[in-house]
Design a protein around this motif. Sequence first.
Motif, PDB file in Angstrom:
ATOM      1  N   GLU A 138      -6.270   0.867  -5.324  1.00  0.00           N
ATOM      2  CA  GLU A 138      -6.898   1.072  -4.010  1.00  0.00           C
ATOM      3  C   GLU A 138      -8.200   0.274  -3.850  1.00  0.00           C
ATOM      4  O   GLU A 138      -8.651   0.048  -2.737  1.00  0.00           O
ATOM      5  CB  GLU A 138      -7.178   2.561  -3.790  1.00  0.00           C
ATOM      6  N   LYS A 174      -8.140  -2.550  -1.314  1.00  0.00           N
ATOM      7  CA  LYS A 174      -7.814  -2.260   0.086  1.00  0.00           C
ATOM      8  C   LYS A 174      -8.818  -2.941   1.017  1.00  0.00           C
ATOM      9  O   LYS A 174     -10.018  -2.911   0.788  1.00  0.00           O
ATOM     10  CB  LYS A 174      -7.812  -0.760   0.315  1.00  0.00           C
ATOM     11  N   ASP A 227       0.329  -0.588   1.866  1.00  0.00           N
ATOM     12  CA  ASP A 227      -0.046   0.291   0.757  1.00  0.00           C
ATOM     13  C   ASP A 227      -0.296  -0.485  -0.540  1.00  0.00           C
ATOM     14  O   ASP A 227      -0.321   0.091  -1.618  1.00  0.00           O
ATOM     15  CB  ASP A 227       1.031   1.350   0.539  1.00  0.00           C
TER      16      ASP A 227
END
Length: 156
Positions: free
Chosen positions: A87, A90, A119
């Motif tokens: 993540e 991101k 994702d």
Amino acid sequence: MKSTDKNKSFTLWPYAIIAAMVLFMGYIAMFVYKAMNQDVDLVSKNYYEQEIQYQDHIEKVGRTVAAGDVAVNYNAEAHTILLQLPESFKGQPINGKINLFRPSDDQLDQEIPLQLGRDLSQLIETQKLEKGLWKVRVNFSAGNETYYNEKTIQIK
């Protein structure tokens, strides 16, 4: 007359020993000649450039570990490899490539562009890949930094 008969007896042992020694010395000389003419390159001509590239590779791997684990999961039933970036990437523009490396046969190697979904994952089909050991190498850049991850999988 008896003393002259003893002097005329002939034996092959001294000649056989000398012949064996000459053959052995010839074998050793041939071995040394072949060894001296063998091309041995322990250091490449551009050693320092390769060392700098290797240091860059170590830094890429270190940055990847610090950013989080890049997950590479093989699903044998679905014949897919799921690549998942952490993540922490991101919102960053990510470019790169996935290299499917077959150690036993370089003719089977494949290079796939990194095309991540929202994702930060990508699904790779493995139906056309040969069964056996594969190395999945992910080489990508996010922002101004480059990253690298490698995982070995067994395709069944």
